[in-house]
Scaffold this active site. Structure first.
Site, mmCIF file in Angstrom:
data_model
loop_
_atom_site.group_PDB
_atom_site.id
_atom_site.type_symbol
_atom_site.label_atom_id
_atom_site.label_comp_id
_atom_site.label_asym_id
_atom_site.label_seq_id
_atom_site.Cartn_x
_atom_site.Cartn_y
_atom_site.Cartn_z
ATOM 1 N N SER A 1 36.470 36.016 30.954
ATOM 2 C CA SER A 1 36.739 37.171 31.849
ATOM 3 C C SER A 1 35.598 38.017 31.466
ATOM 4 O O SER A 1 34.995 38.189 30.256
ATOM 5 C CB SER A 1 37.903 37.927 31.775
ATOM 6 N N TYR B 1 44.824 41.109 25.388
ATOM 7 C CA TYR B 1 44.645 40.160 26.564
ATOM 8 C C TYR B 1 43.208 39.940 26.266
ATOM 9 O O TYR B 1 42.539 38.745 26.124
ATOM 10 C CB TYR B 1 44.774 40.749 27.740
ATOM 11 N N LYS C 1 40.732 36.456 25.075
ATOM 12 C CA LYS C 1 39.633 35.761 25.733
ATOM 13 C C LYS C 1 38.506 35.602 24.899
ATOM 14 O O LYS C 1 37.799 34.483 24.878
ATOM 15 C CB LYS C 1 39.119 36.746 26.877
HETATM 16 C C1 UD1 Z 1 41.545 43.924 35.021
HETATM 17 C C2 UD1 Z 1 40.895 43.203 33.783
HETATM 18 C C3 UD1 Z 1 40.227 41.956 33.667
HETATM 19 C C4 UD1 Z 1 41.146 40.985 34.440
HETATM 20 C C5 UD1 Z 1 41.274 41.392 35.841
HETATM 21 C C6 UD1 Z 1 42.125 40.450 36.710
HETATM 22 C C7 UD1 Z 1 40.333 44.498 31.605
HETATM 23 C C8 UD1 Z 1 39.601 45.909 31.505
HETATM 24 N N1 UD1 Z 1 40.294 44.327 32.777
HETATM 25 O O1 UD1 Z 1 40.353 43.885 35.594
HETATM 26 O O2 UD1 Z 1 40.004 41.447 32.493
HETATM 27 O O3 UD1 Z 1 40.284 39.768 34.778
HETATM 28 O O4 UD1 Z 1 42.189 42.717 35.656
HETATM 29 O O5 UD1 Z 1 43.663 40.382 36.083
HETATM 30 O O6 UD1 Z 1 40.859 43.837 30.946
HETATM 31 N N2 UD1 Z 1 42.640 50.381 40.838
HETATM 32 C C9 UD1 Z 1 43.333 51.615 41.531
HETATM 33 N N3 UD1 Z 1 44.733 51.473 41.879
HETATM 34 C C10 UD1 Z 1 45.386 50.450 41.394
HETATM 35 C C11 UD1 Z 1 44.839 49.436 40.841
HETATM 36 C C12 UD1 Z 1 43.482 49.379 40.524
HETATM 37 O O7 UD1 Z 1 42.509 52.461 41.693
HETATM 38 O O8 UD1 Z 1 46.652 50.328 41.807
HETATM 39 C C13 UD1 Z 1 41.364 50.401 40.280
HETATM 40 C C14 UD1 Z 1 41.061 50.281 38.859
HETATM 41 O O9 UD1 Z 1 41.275 51.597 38.319
HETATM 42 C C15 UD1 Z 1 39.804 49.727 38.853
HETATM 43 C C16 UD1 Z 1 39.728 48.760 40.034
HETATM 44 O O10 UD1 Z 1 40.817 49.305 40.943
HETATM 45 O O11 UD1 Z 1 38.782 50.529 39.085
HETATM 46 C C17 UD1 Z 1 40.048 47.121 39.740
HETATM 47 O O12 UD1 Z 1 41.253 47.124 39.122
HETATM 48 P P1 UD1 Z 1 42.035 45.820 38.729
HETATM 49 O O13 UD1 Z 1 42.207 45.249 39.964
HETATM 50 O O14 UD1 Z 1 43.154 46.138 37.696
HETATM 51 O O15 UD1 Z 1 40.952 44.708 37.931
HETATM 52 P P2 UD1 Z 1 40.319 45.299 36.719
HETATM 53 O O16 UD1 Z 1 40.756 46.359 35.764
HETATM 54 O O17 UD1 Z 1 38.728 45.518 36.656
#
Ligand code: UD1
Length: 340
Positions: free
Chosen positions: A126, A151, A155
């Site tokens: 990842s 987590y 990785k």
């Molecule tokens: C996370 C993990 C990554 C993993 C991926 C898929 C970390 C830091 N990140 O990525 O390793 O591979 O999930 O499982 O370990 N967001 C919102 N509202 C929400 C959900 C998310 O605004 O309800 C935003 C988050 O702040 C972020 C973006 O959307 O900026 C993406 O979030 P998310 O889909 O959870 O993925 P990551 O955190 O990037």
């Protein structure tokens, strides 16, 4: 003679899409899964897309005897290891659960590969290994940062297990693919992401809000130092991502690797903000999304996207789908789940 690829976690979101692409490329695929974090929906979808029952072994990769038995039963030319827990927040609450499951299962795969006298091993890594990057986009030579969650730590550790096993045991070759943010669903809408409970990830939360399962999407943080104040990520279509695995497996099996252990970023190279993603979803699908700004989420990095040029050059792979196509596929999948 066709080659056999074992896909651990093959009934999950990424594993099911990879199984389809491998089978369509002519590989024999054995799916193994313990169904601890998914039901049979994606397995059935895979069989429906391919038009045949796929070999399925229900087993836990933490069970060393079961893994050994599996390698005795089939001649495994390559193994792709997806079987792991993946909820970042839960890993902070339950670190030992994550260390036991994610590390032990991969150790068992490597032990079996060694006992067999060698194998091609692809590890599902990842972009989390880069932490908060100092330079963007990140290349494979960008430094790994200390992990911010158990987590993420698993990785990094599994990448190291693979690198060291390749160095020590002749016949083991390894590739780690570092995924950015996989999203979307198969164009057939027969397989896709099936989060249990409240989704942690952005796109399932968006589709569940649009369908009415969730009231409102919280956009975490609007004060980041980015063009629109929301975080930027590299969203990669799940079918594009799956195809990168087919390219990596072919490279290993054809003896085209330049080293025993190789690492590739799997991303588009295109940063997209949370706000841009929400707007693109509304536009391409013609739906209005209920959303609001909320405080930053602990542990989120400001921005990360890939330099995918190494994978483009060495794997002969590139991401092809636009974020709009991908969001349309994610919405079609959510609607199908809801029977709409
Ligand atoms: C996370 C993990 C990554 C993993 C991926 C898929 C970390 C830091 N990140 O990525 O390793 O591979 O999930 O499982 O370990 N967001 C919102 N509202 C929400 C959900 C998310 O605004 O309800 C935003 C988050 O702040 C972020 C973006 O959307 O900026 C993406 O979030 P998310 O889909 O959870 O993925 P990551 O955190 O990037």
């Amino acid at each position: 003679m066709s080659k056999t690829v074992l896909v651990s976690g093959g009934a999950g979101f990424i594993g099911s899409h990879v199984t389809v692409e491998l089978a369509q490329a002519g590989y024999d695929v054995v799916i193994a899964d313990d169904f601890s974090n998914c039901d049979e929906t994606n397995y059935k979808g895979v069989c429906a897309i391919l038009g045949r029952e796929m070999p399925l072994v229900t087993m836990d990769f933490c069970d060393a005897v079961a893994v050994e038995r599996l390698f005795g039963q089939w001649h495994i030319d390559a193994v792709i290891h997806f079987a792991a827990f993946k909820a970042v927040g839960e890993s902070v609450q339950e670190p030992l659960k994550y260390y036991r499951n994610n590390l032990l299962s991969f150790l068992n795969v490597l032990e079996a590969a060694k006992r067999q006298g060698g194998c091609n091993v692809l590890f599902s890594s990842s972009a989390t290994v880069y932490g908060e990057p100092e330079e963007l986009p990140v290349t494979e030579r960008s430094p790994r940062q200390p992990a911010t969650s158990p987590y993420g730590n698993t990785k990094q550790m599994c990448e190291d297990f693979l690198r060291d096993a390749v160095g020590a045991y002749p016949g083991i070759r390894g590739v780690a693919l570092r995924y950015f943010n996989p999203i979307g669903a198969h164009p057939s809408a027969l397989i896709g992401e099936l989060p249990r409970g409240v989704p942690n990830n952005l796109v399932p939360f968006i589709t569940q809000t649009a369908i009415g399962k969730r009231e409102c999407l919280s956009v975490f943080g609007n004060d980041y130092p980015t063009p629109d104040g929301t975080c930027q990520r590299d969203y990669i279509d799940i079918v594009d991502l799956a195809r990168a695995h087919v390219c990596a497996v072919a490279r290993m099996l054809d003896g085209r690797m330049k080293a025993g252990y190789e690492v590739f970023n799997v991303g588009t190279g295109r940063p997209v903000s949370v706000l841009e993603l929400v707007t693109a979803f509304e536009k391409v699908n013609g739906v209005k999304l209920n959303w609001k700004y909320a405080p930053r989420r602990a542990g989120d990095v400001t921005a990360i996207w890939a330099d995918p040029s190494l994978a483009n050059k060495e794997l002969g792979w590139r991401a092809e789908r636009s974020v709009e196509e991908t969001l349309a596929a994610a919405w079609a999948w959510e609607k199908r789940l809801a029977g709409k």
